[in-house]
Design an enzyme around this catalytic site. Structure first.
Site, PDB file in Angstrom:
ATOM      1  CG  HIS A   1      -5.972  -1.505  -0.880  1.00  0.00           C
ATOM      2  ND1 HIS A   1      -5.117  -1.029  -1.841  1.00  0.00           N
ATOM      3  CD2 HIS A   1      -5.462  -1.087   0.311  1.00  0.00           C
ATOM      4  CE1 HIS A   1      -4.151  -0.338  -1.272  1.00  0.00           C
ATOM      5  NE2 HIS A   1      -4.335  -0.370   0.032  1.00  0.00           N
TER       6      HIS A   1
ATOM      7  CG  ASP B   1      -7.206  -1.135  -4.743  1.00  0.00           C
ATOM      8  OD1 ASP B   1      -7.837  -0.149  -4.339  1.00  0.00           O
ATOM      9  OD2 ASP B   1      -6.043  -1.403  -4.381  1.00  0.00           O
TER      10      ASP B   1
ATOM     11  CB  CYS C   1      -0.975  -0.030   1.168  1.00  0.00           C
ATOM     12  SG  CYS C   1      -2.165   1.325   1.140  1.00  0.00           S
TER      13      CYS C   1
END
Length: 294
Positions: free
Chosen positions: A262, A230, A173
């Site tokens: 995600h 995502d 991330c």
């Protein structure tokens, strides 16, 4: 901000434990107290725990521009000239999951280093809310500072049993974006693997450029692992990144998992997709081998 929003969406899904483990007690052990311990959903049966048998593992401290920067280190015991992996955390910092990832690398024969890149701004695990975490820590952590801390981590590795010709980087991330950026900052890196890292964004004093801005000059091969579901990292942004990369010398590769959103690698969270996480880990190992990291 996109990094934070995506983690928030992943985290705020309600999840219960099926094995009788108390969710809050588990997190106090794994992640400390504060926002992370209060809000992270955990699926305890998925959490991978890598032991330290045969490893040297624990926190070392580097001094960077007069600041003490903790770094979680894991490596095979009694070995030198080791390939090096920089492990860059999510927005929640170097908690137990990131330490476990470092130990997984050590079991594969790497010197793995996960620096606390938020140490000057504060402890993400003590933030009382997403808004506080964004306002007080993430939005105040400059890319230039992060690059300098990673440079210092690389220097330590070279001086302490790491092979300076075999260095890779991976991140998740927020750390996925940093993986792209550090690969551009330090062309001596052999290869990178970016897990669902943001590719585009506004230019600010803290983050003046983004992966799409450096793509044309990137020489380090990067493997990008992303989820089709995502909602924050769109397929359009991936297409834009591919187009920018095509204008330069880089040989980056993207893998987009149709069943994942995600944070699909985060085994302690409800977003975890075991099949895709395992496939990504296998691809990561092959990518580092293919590009001379190990």
């Amino acid at each position: 901000m996109d990094d934070l929003r995506q983690d928030a969406e992943s985290l705020l899904t309600k999840t219960s434990l099926s094995d009788g483990v108390d969710r809050r007690d588990f997190l106090k052990v794994a992640l400390g107290t504060g926002f992370a311990a209060a809000a992270l959903p955990v699926v305890a049966q998925n959490v991978i725990k890598t032991d330290t048998a045969g490893l040297v593992a624990g926190t070392i401290t580097l001094t960077v521009d007069g600041v003490q920067v903790p770094v979680y280190r894991a490596q095979p015991e009694g070995k030198t000239n080791l390939p090096v992996i920089l492990v860059v955390s999510e927005i929640f910092g170097v908690h137990e999951h990131i330490a476990d990832v470092a130990r997984r690398f050590a079991k594969l024969g790497y010197l793995a280093l996960a620096p606390d890149l938020f140490v000057r701004q504060g402890d993400p695990q003590k933030a009382a809310s997403i808004a506080e975490l964004q306002r007080d820590i993430i939005s105040k952590t400059p890319d230039a500072q992060v690059m300098a801390d990673l440079d210092a981590t690389v220097a330590w590795a070279k001086a302490n049993g790491g092979n300076g010709d075999k260095i890779g980087i991976t991140g998740f991330c927020w750390g996925g974006r940093i993986t792209w950026m550090y690969a551009a900052h330090n062309p001596s890196i052999k290869a990178g693997v970016a897990w669902y890292g943001r590719l585009m964004g506004d230019s600010t004093p803290v983050t003046p450029r983004h992966p799409v801005d450096i793509a044309g000059s990137l020489t380090v091969p990067v493997l990008g692992l992303y989820g089709l579901k995502d909602t924050g990292i769109t397929q359009d942004s991936i297409a834009a990144m591919k187009a920018a990369l095509a204008k330069g010398p880089n040989k980056a590769v993207f893998v987009v998992y149709p069943n994942s959103g995600h944070a699909f690698h985060a085994d302690y969270r409800a977003s975890y997709v075991e099949a895709d996480a395992k496939d990504g880990w296998t691809r990561l190992q092959a990518w580092f081998k293919q590009n001379g990291v190990i």
